[in-house]
Scaffold this active site. Structure first.
Site, PDB file in Angstrom:
ATOM      1  N   LYS A 246      36.137  40.209  25.452  1.00 23.20           N
ATOM      2  CA  LYS A 246      37.267  39.323  25.674  1.00 23.20           C
ATOM      3  C   LYS A 246      36.746  37.979  26.165  1.00 23.20           C
ATOM      4  O   LYS A 246      35.615  37.943  26.651  1.00 23.20           O
ATOM      5  CB  LYS A 246      38.245  39.960  26.652  1.00 23.20           C
ATOM      6  CG  LYS A 246      37.864  39.798  28.138  1.00 23.20           C
ATOM      7  CD  LYS A 246      38.849  40.442  29.026  1.00 23.20           C
ATOM      8  CE  LYS A 246      39.589  39.518  29.917  1.00 23.20           C
ATOM      9  NZ  LYS A 246      38.834  38.808  30.927  1.00 23.20           N
TER      10      LYS A 246
ATOM     11  N   HIS B  57      43.974  43.515  30.574  1.00 18.16           N
ATOM     12  CA  HIS B  57      43.874  44.670  31.482  1.00 18.16           C
ATOM     13  C   HIS B  57      45.247  45.190  31.915  1.00 18.16           C
ATOM     14  O   HIS B  57      45.516  46.386  31.884  1.00 18.16           O
ATOM     15  CB  HIS B  57      43.093  44.310  32.747  1.00 18.16           C
ATOM     16  CG  HIS B  57      41.769  43.649  32.495  1.00 18.16           C
ATOM     17  ND1 HIS B  57      40.989  43.945  31.407  1.00 18.16           N
ATOM     18  CD2 HIS B  57      41.080  42.719  33.209  1.00 18.16           C
ATOM     19  CE1 HIS B  57      39.872  43.213  31.461  1.00 18.16           C
ATOM     20  NE2 HIS B  57      39.914  42.458  32.546  1.00 18.16           N
TER      21      HIS B  57
ATOM     22  N   ASP C  72      43.528  35.695  31.468  1.00 13.85           N
ATOM     23  CA  ASP C  72      42.332  36.376  31.970  1.00 13.85           C
ATOM     24  C   ASP C  72      42.560  37.873  32.199  1.00 13.85           C
ATOM     25  O   ASP C  72      41.723  38.684  31.819  1.00 13.85           O
ATOM     26  CB  ASP C  72      41.883  35.707  33.278  1.00 13.85           C
ATOM     27  CG  ASP C  72      40.540  36.203  33.761  1.00 13.85           C
ATOM     28  OD1 ASP C  72      39.679  36.493  32.902  1.00 13.85           O
ATOM     29  OD2 ASP C  72      40.336  36.294  34.984  1.00 13.85           O
TER      30      ASP C  72
ATOM     31  N   LYS D  98      43.961  35.901  42.300  1.00 14.49           N
ATOM     32  CA  LYS D  98      42.721  35.653  43.047  1.00 14.49           C
ATOM     33  C   LYS D  98      43.108  35.227  44.464  1.00 14.49           C
ATOM     34  O   LYS D  98      44.202  34.704  44.686  1.00 14.49           O
ATOM     35  CB  LYS D  98      41.943  34.505  42.409  1.00 14.49           C
ATOM     36  CG  LYS D  98      41.618  34.700  40.936  1.00 14.49           C
ATOM     37  CD  LYS D  98      40.363  35.493  40.743  1.00 14.49           C
ATOM     38  CE  LYS D  98      39.969  35.597  39.282  1.00 14.49           C
ATOM     39  NZ  LYS D  98      39.049  36.688  39.005  1.00 14.49           N
TER      40      LYS D  98
ATOM     41  N   HIS E  81      37.291  46.108  29.504  1.00 10.05           N
ATOM     42  CA  HIS E  81      36.501  47.025  30.341  1.00 10.05           C
ATOM     43  C   HIS E  81      37.378  47.884  31.245  1.00 10.05           C
ATOM     44  O   HIS E  81      36.948  48.916  31.727  1.00 10.05           O
ATOM     45  CB  HIS E  81      35.427  46.264  31.134  1.00 10.05           C
ATOM     46  CG  HIS E  81      35.937  45.580  32.358  1.00 10.05           C
ATOM     47  ND1 HIS E  81      36.563  44.364  32.319  1.00 10.05           N
ATOM     48  CD2 HIS E  81      35.917  45.929  33.664  1.00 10.05           C
ATOM     49  CE1 HIS E  81      36.898  43.998  33.540  1.00 10.05           C
ATOM     50  NE2 HIS E  81      36.523  44.933  34.388  1.00 10.05           N
TER      51      HIS E  81
HETATM   52  C1  BG6 Z   1      37.603  40.193  34.143  1.00 12.30           C
HETATM   53  C2  BG6 Z   1      38.164  38.866  34.543  1.00 12.30           C
HETATM   54  O1  BG6 Z   1      38.021  40.551  32.860  1.00 12.30           O
HETATM   55  O2  BG6 Z   1      38.043  41.188  35.044  1.00 12.30           O
HETATM   56  C3  BG6 Z   1      37.801  38.514  35.973  1.00 12.30           C
HETATM   57  O3  BG6 Z   1      37.667  37.857  33.678  1.00 12.30           O
HETATM   58  C4  BG6 Z   1      38.178  39.646  36.894  1.00 12.30           C
HETATM   59  O4  BG6 Z   1      38.432  37.311  36.383  1.00 12.30           O
HETATM   60  C5  BG6 Z   1      37.618  40.953  36.376  1.00 12.30           C
HETATM   61  O5  BG6 Z   1      37.640  39.354  38.179  1.00 12.30           O
HETATM   62  C6  BG6 Z   1      38.079  42.125  37.208  1.00 12.30           C
HETATM   63  O6  BG6 Z   1      37.397  43.271  36.816  1.00 12.30           O
HETATM   64  P1  BG6 Z   1      37.069  44.415  37.860  1.00 12.30           P
HETATM   65  O7  BG6 Z   1      36.467  45.500  37.057  1.00 12.30           O
HETATM   66  O8  BG6 Z   1      36.141  43.838  38.863  1.00 12.30           O
HETATM   67  O9  BG6 Z   1      38.405  44.759  38.468  1.00 12.30           O
END
Ligand code: BG6
Length: 488
Positions: A142, A234, A229, A320, A172
């Site tokens: 992504k 997600h 993002d 954030k 992910h």
């Molecule tokens: C990413 C985003 O896809 O996921 C980030 O670009 C974010 O901004 C991250 O911090 C969060 O992933 P995880 O696995 O740390 O919750």
């Protein structure tokens, strides 16, 4: 987990000198070697004038910074590493890659594009011209497009060289154990199904909090914002897992069919369904415009146009610089139809809580009678499951699955496009961006999205628990030490 294709016999990483390779891919490679899943060649590709020794040094350095070097696994990984340097615009780079793959007797390569999407077309074309796309698979990272139109363009570009079953789009979150548990828990337990609809569920809230700012990624964030993002990908994947109907069997296409169906049923968001926020201090981050209107926080209210979910709002909050790094789903159930005990308890006493990270928690919120003469109650949580975080990393799992040809945990074209359709109307400056103080749960305006007197559920870290003792065969009724103070 599903209809497997033949195993890849090499992994080719484009962008091997980049951040993603360093932070996520190399640790995943080491873990795959350790678990015996990686014994085939790895070819790194980038512009740098490196050789295999320089790549090895880079891998070591990255592992030292991200998770540590496991000497035994690293020693087994080293001889697998190869390097091809060159410009992606130069056909000679791909000729050299072709020669390397030939020398290594590779016939089913897995190409990992850890590069900006603007380069996907160039690289895919270079691979095709060099004649190495047959029996190949491609993994893409992504962001998959910037909106619906660009996602479609990207899909069209990739499809010129790779059929859809050969394209593995990484989200992910799908590689996270607790996210997979949503699917498992929902469809491995019959008791949930009668409750899992508009008759019993009042609302669903999903929170993704991060207790840090953009962490040096200001320039990237200016182009993205929280909706692109994390909400488009997600968060909507989690909505899909929570709301989809049962797949008939566990197969990549069957599961992804059900997910795509529910994603298509989500009403496209309009500006009144969204509150955008920006933490104070964001505009001073390197790479950020002094008057930036980009959101670092988004709260949205989704409507799912299905028989099951009609009238049940699904709320998402992601941001954030929030008070805690945490991911949690709260499914609030409706109140009992009558207040028999005259308690006028505020809120909704019954809920299911799924902690997605940093640890894994599954809990049921209920009321029990408080000891004593009067018929008054107190909230408790029945703790169904607790597991500390930190097992297999999502990248280890996803890379292993892609090499095996298992696409279950990857986003499919129709799903990705449906996700963009949901957010397309609220991208960019779709409304005001409200400032909020770091270490708070975002702008107060977000409360206005909630219906029916609801309030946002602010997740709190759970107290780590001792692992549960083995259950006795007699099957004592204790589901596992209820009585944690209720938190919703
Ligand atoms: C990413 C985003 O896809 O996921 C980030 O670009 C974010 O901004 C991250 O911090 C969060 O992933 P995880 O696995 O740390 O919750």
């Amino acid at each position: 987990m599903s209809e497997p294709l033949p195993h890849s016999d090499a992994l080719v990483i484009f962008g091997v000198s980049g951040d993603l390779a360093s932070k996520q891919i190399f640790p995943a490679l080491q873990a795959l070697v350790r678990s015996g899943q990686l014994d085939y060649p790895v070819v790194g590709v980038a512009l740098e004038p490196w050789d295999a020794a320089a790549l090895t040094a880079r891998v070591r350095e990255s592992l030292e910074a991200h998770g540590g070097v496991d000497a035994a696994a690293f020693d087994r990984l080293t001889p697998l590493l190869n390097y091809v340097g060159g410009d992606y615009n130069d056909p000679a780079t791909f000729d050299r890659l072709g020669q390397t793959l030939h020398r290594l007797s590779v016939s089913r390569p897995l190409f990992y594009l850890a590069i900006p999407p603007s380069m996907f077309g160039t690289v895919a074309e270079g691979l095709a011209r060099a004649g190495v796309t047959e029996n190949a698979r491609v993994v893409v990272e992504k962001p998959f497009g910037r909106d619906l139109a660009t996602a479609r363009e990207l899909n069209a570009i990739l499809h010129r060289y790779f059929p859809e079953p050969a394209i593995f789009r990484i989200d992910h979150y799908l590689g996270k154990e607790p996210v997979q548990n949503l699917l498992y828990f929902r469809f491995a337990n019959a008791f949930l199904e009668p409750l899992w609809n508009r008759d019993h569920v009042a609302c669903v809230q999903i929170t993704m909090g991060e207790a840090f700012g953009v962490a040096g990624r200001g320039r990237f964030y200016e182009e993205a914002g929280a909706i692109r993002d994390v909400v488009q990908n997600h968060m909507l994947q989690i909505v899909a897992l929570l709301a989809m109907d049962a797949p008939t069997v566990l197969g990549a296409e069957v599961v992804r069919d059900e997910k795509a169906r529910i994603l298509r049923a989500i009403r496209p968001l309009a500006p009144e369904d969204v509150v955008r926020g920006q933490y104070r201090g964001y505009r001073q981050e390197p790479g950020v415009a002094p008057q930036s209107q980009v959101e670092t926080y988004a709260a949205v209210r989704l409507r799912l146009n299905t028989w099951r979910w009609s009238g049940v709002p699904f709320y998402i909050r992601a941001g954030k610089a929030l008070p805690v790094t945490i991911g949690e789903v709260l499914v609030r159930l409706r109140r009992p139809p009558q207040d028999v005990f005259g308690e006028r308890v505020p809120g909704r006493p019954n809920y299911l809580r799924f902690r997605l990270q940093p640890d894994v928690v599954l809990a049921l919120g209920a009321r029990v009678k408080a000891p004593g003469e009067p018929m008054v109650g107190q909230p408790v949580e029945l703790d169904a499951f607790y597991q500390p975080g930190g097992e297999m990393s999502p990248y280890e799992r996803l890379l292993g699955d892609a090499a095996e040809g298992d696409a279950s945990l990857f986003a499919r074209e129709d799903g990705v496009e449906a996700q963009w359709s949901v957010v397309d109307g609220i991208l960019g400056e779709s409304g005001p961006v409200h400032q909020y103080d770091p270490n708070t749960w975002g702008p107060a305006e977000a409360a206005g999205l909630l219906e029916g007197g609801d309030t946002w559920h602010d997740p709190k870290p759970d107290t780590p628990r001792e692992p549960k003792p083995e259950r006795r065969p007699s099957g004592a009724a204790n589901a596992g030490g209820g009585g944690h103070p209720a938190g919703a």
